[in-house]
Design a protein around this motif. Sequence first.
Motif, mmCIF file in Angstrom:
data_model
loop_
_atom_site.group_PDB
_atom_site.id
_atom_site.type_symbol
_atom_site.label_atom_id
_atom_site.label_comp_id
_atom_site.label_asym_id
_atom_site.label_seq_id
_atom_site.Cartn_x
_atom_site.Cartn_y
_atom_site.Cartn_z
ATOM 1 N N GLY A 180 13.331 3.519 10.123
ATOM 2 C CA GLY A 180 12.240 3.243 10.697
ATOM 3 C C GLY A 180 10.779 3.808 10.414
ATOM 4 N N HIS A 181 11.193 4.747 9.874
ATOM 5 C CA HIS A 181 9.814 6.031 9.544
ATOM 6 C C HIS A 181 10.353 7.065 9.194
ATOM 7 N N ILE A 182 9.198 7.484 8.141
ATOM 8 C CA ILE A 182 8.992 8.546 7.461
ATOM 9 C C ILE A 182 8.197 9.415 7.549
ATOM 10 N N ASN A 183 8.198 10.823 7.084
ATOM 11 C CA ASN A 183 7.772 11.757 6.956
ATOM 12 C C ASN A 183 6.118 11.633 7.146
ATOM 13 N N LYS A 184 5.347 12.623 7.752
ATOM 14 C CA LYS A 184 3.865 12.487 7.117
ATOM 15 C C LYS A 184 3.229 13.418 5.681
ATOM 16 N N ASP A 185 4.455 14.215 5.245
ATOM 17 C CA ASP A 185 3.995 15.610 3.647
ATOM 18 C C ASP A 185 3.366 15.141 2.986
ATOM 19 N N SER A 186 2.516 15.566 2.479
ATOM 20 C CA SER A 186 1.382 15.260 1.647
ATOM 21 C C SER A 186 2.238 15.127 0.084
ATOM 22 N N PHE A 187 3.046 15.007 -0.344
ATOM 23 C CA PHE A 187 3.959 15.091 -1.453
ATOM 24 C C PHE A 187 4.970 13.632 -1.421
ATOM 25 N N GLY A 188 4.744 13.447 -0.167
ATOM 26 C CA GLY A 188 6.304 12.486 0.263
ATOM 27 C C GLY A 188 5.630 10.801 -0.633
ATOM 28 N N LEU A 189 6.049 10.150 0.403
ATOM 29 C CA LEU A 189 6.426 8.205 0.447
ATOM 30 C C LEU A 189 4.667 8.093 1.388
ATOM 31 N N SER A 190 4.630 8.631 2.855
ATOM 32 C CA SER A 190 3.542 8.286 3.118
ATOM 33 C C SER A 190 2.070 8.352 1.760
ATOM 34 N N ARG A 191 1.232 7.482 2.461
ATOM 35 C CA ARG A 191 0.072 7.234 1.503
ATOM 36 C C ARG A 191 0.457 7.619 0.175
ATOM 37 N N PHE A 192 1.129 7.192 -0.809
ATOM 38 C CA PHE A 192 1.551 7.424 -1.880
ATOM 39 C C PHE A 192 0.651 6.965 -3.057
ATOM 40 N N ASP A 193 -0.358 6.494 -2.549
ATOM 41 C CA ASP A 193 -1.223 5.746 -4.009
ATOM 42 C C ASP A 193 -2.659 6.072 -2.785
ATOM 43 N N GLY A 194 -2.969 6.945 -2.004
ATOM 44 C CA GLY A 194 -4.024 6.651 -1.416
ATOM 45 C C GLY A 194 -4.454 5.713 -0.062
ATOM 46 N N SER A 195 -3.112 4.383 -0.577
ATOM 47 C CA SER A 195 -3.295 3.323 1.062
ATOM 48 C C SER A 195 -2.027 3.576 1.784
ATOM 49 N N PHE A 196 -2.337 2.886 2.426
ATOM 50 C CA PHE A 196 -1.084 2.995 3.190
ATOM 51 C C PHE A 196 0.066 1.486 2.641
ATOM 52 N N LEU A 197 0.979 2.322 1.683
ATOM 53 C CA LEU A 197 1.478 2.013 0.947
ATOM 54 C C LEU A 197 2.233 0.230 1.429
ATOM 55 N N TYR A 198 3.433 1.556 2.221
ATOM 56 C CA TYR A 198 5.305 1.122 2.748
ATOM 57 C C TYR A 198 5.032 1.605 4.200
ATOM 58 N N GLU A 199 3.222 1.745 4.901
ATOM 59 C CA GLU A 199 3.610 1.879 6.518
ATOM 60 C C GLU A 199 2.846 0.315 6.986
ATOM 61 N N TYR A 200 2.371 0.758 7.501
ATOM 62 C CA TYR A 200 1.635 -0.373 8.629
ATOM 63 C C TYR A 200 0.330 0.166 8.019
ATOM 64 N N GLU A 201 -0.269 -0.981 8.423
ATOM 65 C CA GLU A 201 -2.243 -0.783 8.239
ATOM 66 C C GLU A 201 -1.995 -1.013 9.108
ATOM 67 N N ASP A 202 -1.929 -1.213 9.966
ATOM 68 C CA ASP A 202 -3.076 -0.982 11.691
ATOM 69 C C ASP A 202 -2.146 0.328 13.101
ATOM 70 N N SER A 203 -2.954 1.097 13.072
ATOM 71 C CA SER A 203 -2.677 2.426 13.121
ATOM 72 C C SER A 203 -2.240 2.568 14.593
ATOM 73 N N PHE A 204 -1.944 1.460 15.721
ATOM 74 C CA PHE A 204 -1.405 1.187 16.834
ATOM 75 C C PHE A 204 0.338 1.350 16.263
ATOM 76 N N LYS A 205 -0.046 0.671 14.781
ATOM 77 C CA LYS A 205 2.408 0.151 14.895
ATOM 78 C C LYS A 205 2.548 1.744 13.993
ATOM 79 N N ARG A 206 1.271 1.419 12.895
ATOM 80 C CA ARG A 206 1.674 2.839 12.345
ATOM 81 C C ARG A 206 1.829 3.766 12.692
ATOM 82 N N GLU A 207 1.591 4.328 13.880
ATOM 83 C CA GLU A 207 1.661 6.472 14.264
ATOM 84 C C GLU A 207 2.757 6.211 15.399
#
Length: 615
Positions: free
Chosen positions: A238-265
């Motif tokens: 259900g969740h992934i880490n935030k390391d800058s080299f990983g899947l999170s914000r992969f192309d500068g957008s919230f590509l695989y994760e929630y756009e809504d910060s409440f659901k995302r964080e």
Amino acid sequence: MFNTEHANLFLLGHDYLAYQLLGSKLNKNEQNEIISTTFTVYAPHAKEVRLISEFNFYNGSEHVFNKVHPQGFFQITIHRNMEYELYKYEIITTSGEILHKSDPFGFYHELRPGNASKVYDIDGYEWHDQLFIEQRKPLDKEPVLIYEVHSGSWRRKFGGFKPYNEVCHELIEYVKNQGFTHIELMPIYEHPLDDSWGYQGTGFFSATSRYGSPKDLMYLIDQCHQNNIGVIIDWVLGHINKDSFGLSRFDGSFLYEYEDSFKRENVTWGTVNLDFSKGITKSFMSSALHFWMEYFHVDGFRIDAVSNLIYYLGNKDNGVNLEATNYLKELSSSLYEKNPYLLFSAEDSTDFPKVTHKVKEGGLGFNYKWNMGFMNDTLEYFKNDPIYRKYHHHKLTFGMVYTYNEQFILPYSHDEVVHMKGSLWNKMSGSYEQKFANLRVLMTFYMTHPGKKLLFMGQEFAQISEWDFKKELDWNLLTFPIHDSFNRYFRDLAQVYRHHTALYQKDHDPSGFKWVMVDNMNQSIYAYLRFSDDETLLIIHNMTPNFYQTYQLGVPFEGFYEEILNSDKDIYSGHNQYNGLSLKSTKGQVHGFDNFITLKVAGLTSMIFKYKKSK
């Protein structure tokens, strides 16, 4: 050639083979020689994608990807054999941000603290586990005793970790000797930080390079299968880490994760939650699990933190996460199509209904759920001094109220022996010797209670200190007679469990269990029966140090009751107060039965009797 039809499946969330479309691929000629390497990446918010690698000195200005699909797929072919070379994707976003990302579909990564991907030929391992695969069957009526292992701290060598292929044969021989049926490996996909134990992953298609190459892990699993040991891997869905080299914000957008910060964080773990309403997120995770079944022949998955998939942020007050629960149904259905005998378990602490029911019955589709209530109640009970246990008698009986609501695994997992919680031995009350006696009773209650079993490494020989992932288990304890004898008891208990159908055949059938004595809180003695189609076992636990020379206990059938295990024997460091010859029943009303036996009941002791008819 780029496969547009496959790309569309990926976007729609119906792709179980995304690793064939995306990532790095070694292209071969008719002579099976590698002639070029192709890289494909999905980054719809990228203005430009470049390949940075060892061969171009991490300057990608001359190695710019071509856009091969209007939805944001990019591809480049390098006309050289890049096997084992390190690489990353340099993504220039539409806002001008420059990101350096490892490959989400990479099959191999460099050793931490580096985080680049490594080109790897995942094909070509020759498996020898065909017989094991052909003989797989449903587990609901089979013994299941799982050994939970952290690969980095089971055994170590001077200077670091033992690789997969070095620890392999020692681990298998040990697991067989102890009586386990399965090994569950804590997350072994790539992750950057040892301290996370693998629960914050970055390479979901890559066996972590800490312990060797992917094919080294294939060898370990292959050897397990050849020795009739199943392999389950722990998985964070259900969740992934935030390391800058990983899947999170992969192309500068919230590509695989929630756009809504409440659901995302996910503040508790410092991670971000994946959005399973997105087709690409579903395709990514489905492909990852299918990949591990296909290439590593894994026999099951334990899904971590399912409460965070059932409810937003794991909080019932936030409501049911329909995106994730609907995805779980889709995922389980697809996995069972690939292997109908897959062990697919949920680590779930909620009371959400039908977690282990089939999707067509309105369930989530898991076939097992960790029984967190059983674990919490039993450990709380055994922490109490025996003089106070009568006030907590219900903690060991309450579990039977709900035990058939789901298909349960009874876990004593790593979570219970870290973070100042102490080992199982340390949780027991009493003196040094009494702790061992209590632990023998705890293990017997656990092994004879309905439900499959999971035990974290080290508890089988009564490790005293809590688990420390930075060092290996305290194997030296086995040189002490009392630890060695406890381990002998565990091994004997495991063999009783595995070779007596009454202890597992009807784990999920109410007809397989009956209380003989459920409310004797003043003496803190429990007794119950376990049944299979061809066997009846009687189990008694005395939870206080009080000794009874002639104890009358009601039994359901006339005949003989043979003691097949007694935790007080001296070979287990007990006081040798056991019942030798078979006990013949006597007519008379005791505990609501028409027959009774008279037995010796030692203090802090468990006994298992097998019923035999009178000739």
